[in-house]
Design an enzyme around this catalytic site. Structure first.
Site, PDB file in Angstrom:
ATOM      1  N   ILE A   1       0.841  -1.188   0.000  1.00 31.81           N
ATOM      2  CA  ILE A   1       0.000   0.000   0.000  1.00 31.81           C
ATOM      3  C   ILE A   1       0.881   1.244   0.000  1.00 31.81           C
ATOM      4  O   ILE A   1       1.703   1.435   0.901  1.00 31.81           O
ATOM      5  CB  ILE A   1      -0.930   0.022   1.228  1.00 31.81           C
ATOM      6  CG1 ILE A   1      -1.870  -1.182   1.194  1.00 31.81           C
ATOM      7  CG2 ILE A   1      -1.725   1.315   1.282  1.00 31.81           C
ATOM      8  CD1 ILE A   1      -2.802  -1.227   0.011  1.00 31.81           C
ATOM      9  N   GLY A   2       0.717   2.107  -0.991  1.00 30.44           N
ATOM     10  CA  GLY A   2       1.509   3.334  -1.112  1.00 30.44           C
ATOM     11  C   GLY A   2       0.707   4.546  -0.683  1.00 30.44           C
ATOM     12  O   GLY A   2       0.136   5.253  -1.527  1.00 30.44           O
TER      13      GLY A   2
ATOM     14  N   GLU B   1      -8.432  -1.843   7.068  1.00 29.23           N
ATOM     15  CA  GLU B   1      -7.105  -1.984   7.664  1.00 29.23           C
ATOM     16  C   GLU B   1      -7.162  -1.916   9.178  1.00 29.23           C
ATOM     17  O   GLU B   1      -6.413  -2.600   9.874  1.00 29.23           O
ATOM     18  CB  GLU B   1      -6.171  -0.887   7.137  1.00 29.23           C
ATOM     19  CG  GLU B   1      -4.775  -0.956   7.723  1.00 29.23           C
ATOM     20  CD  GLU B   1      -3.825   0.077   7.158  1.00 29.23           C
ATOM     21  OE1 GLU B   1      -2.727   0.244   7.731  1.00 29.23           O
ATOM     22  OE2 GLU B   1      -4.168   0.715   6.148  1.00 29.23           O
TER      23      GLU B   1
ATOM     24  N   ASN C   1      -2.651   6.818  16.986  1.00 25.33           N
ATOM     25  CA  ASN C   1      -3.766   6.825  17.922  1.00 25.33           C
ATOM     26  C   ASN C   1      -4.316   8.233  18.124  1.00 25.33           C
ATOM     27  O   ASN C   1      -5.517   8.414  18.360  1.00 25.33           O
ATOM     28  CB  ASN C   1      -3.333   6.219  19.262  1.00 25.33           C
ATOM     29  CG  ASN C   1      -3.317   4.701  19.207  1.00 25.33           C
ATOM     30  OD1 ASN C   1      -3.498   4.098  18.148  1.00 25.33           O
ATOM     31  ND2 ASN C   1      -3.102   4.071  20.346  1.00 25.33           N
ATOM     32  N   GLU C   2      -3.442   9.239  18.029  1.00 26.94           N
ATOM     33  CA  GLU C   2      -3.914  10.614  18.172  1.00 26.94           C
ATOM     34  C   GLU C   2      -4.880  10.983  17.041  1.00 26.94           C
ATOM     35  O   GLU C   2      -5.931  11.588  17.265  1.00 26.94           O
ATOM     36  CB  GLU C   2      -2.717  11.577  18.181  1.00 26.94           C
ATOM     37  CG  GLU C   2      -1.848  11.499  19.422  1.00 26.94           C
ATOM     38  CD  GLU C   2      -0.920  10.286  19.425  1.00 26.94           C
ATOM     39  OE1 GLU C   2      -0.304  10.021  20.471  1.00 26.94           O
ATOM     40  OE2 GLU C   2      -0.796   9.610  18.371  1.00 26.94           O
TER      41      GLU C   2
END
Length: 377
Positions: free
Chosen positions: A131-132, A250, A363-364
């Site tokens: 995945i790019g 994802e 997570n932020e």
């Protein structure tokens, strides 16, 4: 010794039977020496042969319709299989991204030709994807894409750089997010996804070697790469919609809390043998694992019903990757003896730990997604 996920929540006896079948297969393969359980195996355990052995049993491409070479099974069935693979620490990286992200994106946005040519290969574990998305100097700002593809006769001319690209040195294809219209300041508009052959002229894959000497990540540079017109995924300019949809897949999987579960099993065994200190914190870790199992199963059920699961998936990802880090710290603290499997698992987990709360969105960033989804900001 591995931890076992509870089966009592499974609404269909067939799911319990499938879980037992996968578990028995993995135990036999492990005992025969086909693989050694490892931490973060969905990212670091690359074995095309092992992935093909799963495909032969129908455990890759499970949710791909039979029309396109898949098994036509549900998300709950796929959840059971992926959970058991993760708990076993099996080497599944060769098919993971293709099965988890590329296939759902192709089914939703791909052309009929793309579906017919790529989905059967994914289901057979014969085609691997990278995945790019991320780029240098953009941090977690996915919309800050600078890679650009301009129209040429018969397709696109792609220039740019992607970074932290897992498995690009071993994968066959990469889905690249690039700007195809407008300017950098347009942010979410004018972005598109292109399917690029990683061995095409002008593609250079540069290894990013970690401090431990391991190589999982890469920088991928595209210099005047000609991408055929038929390799545009979806519609030109719809790239932002597509990648946000893709990120839901994802972030929603059990790999967001089970990457380190082989370490939990080894630590529990060490406590029972007296080689690690007993601590109520280990019980709390295991309780959190089981809670996340239920949450992730609920996300799979939502996907089964065709519902939007972006916010619940973000919650699982935040809670799961936090748990993984806590488990690594606890194992490092409690383990008295540092030899054998436990020592190796701790060493591997400590190295991988910094990436737990970064990959798939920090997570932020995800707390912001959750807040907006709940109407809190």
């Amino acid at each position: 010794m591995s931890l076992s996920m509870p089966s009592v929540v499974e609404p269909d006896p067939a799911l319990a039977g499938l879980r037992a079948e996968v578990r028995n297969f993995l135990a036999e393969r492990r005992e025969s020496g086909a693989f050694t359980p490892r931490v973060d195996a969905w990212l670091t355990g690359w074995s095309r042969d092992f992935s093909r052995s799963l495909a032969e049993r129908g455990w890759v491409g499970m949710t791909i319709p039979r029309t396109y070479g898949g098994r036509g099974r549900g998300f709950l069935e796929r959840f059971v299989v992926t959970e058991e693979l993760l708990v076993a620490g099996a080497p599944v990286a060769a098919h993971w991204v293709a099965d988890r992200q590329a296939a759902p994106s192709l089914l939703r946005f791909g052309s009929e030709d793309q579906k017919k040519s790529l989905l059967p290969a994914i289901a057979a574990a014969e085609c691997s994807f990278a995945i790019g998305m991320s780029e240098p100097d953009t941090g977690s700002d996915l919309a800050g894409v600078r890679s650009r593809a301009v129209p040429i006769d018969g397709g696109w001319l792609l220039n740019g750089t992607k970074v932290w690209t897992s498995g690009a040195h071993q994968a066959d294809l990469i889905v690249v997010l690039a700007r195809t219209s407008g300017s950098h300041g347009d942010r979410h508009r004018g972005l598109s996804q292109l399917i690029v052959d990683l061995r095409a002229p002008g593609v250079v894959v540069r290894p990013i070697v970690s401090m431990s000497g391991e190589h999982h990540f890469n920088e991928v540079v595209f210099t005047d790469v000609e991408v055929p017109e038929e390799n545009l995924l979806g519609q030109e300019g719809d790239g932002w919609l597509q990648v946000t949809s893709e990120l839901g897949f994802e972030r929603s999987g059990p790999e967001r809390f089970l990457s380190t579960v082989p370490l939990a099993g080894l630590l529990r065994r060490a406590v029972r043998a007296g080689d690690a200190d007993a601590d109520p914190a280990l019980g709390r870790i295991i309780a959190r694992l089981h809670g996340l199992h239920h949450m992730s199963l609920a996300v799979a059920a939502a996907l089964e019903r065709g519902e939007d699961a972006d916010v619940p998936a973000a919650m699982v990802k935040v809670l799961g990757t936090t748990l993984e880090g806590d488990l690594v710290e606890l194992a490092d603290l409690l383990a008295a003896r540092r030899d054998g499997e436990l020592a190796a698992a701790i060493a591997a987990a400590v190295v991988q730990r910094p990436g737990f709360t970064l990959r798939g969105g920090t997570n932020e960033i995800l707390r912001g997604v959750i807040a907006r989804g709940l109407g809190l900001r």
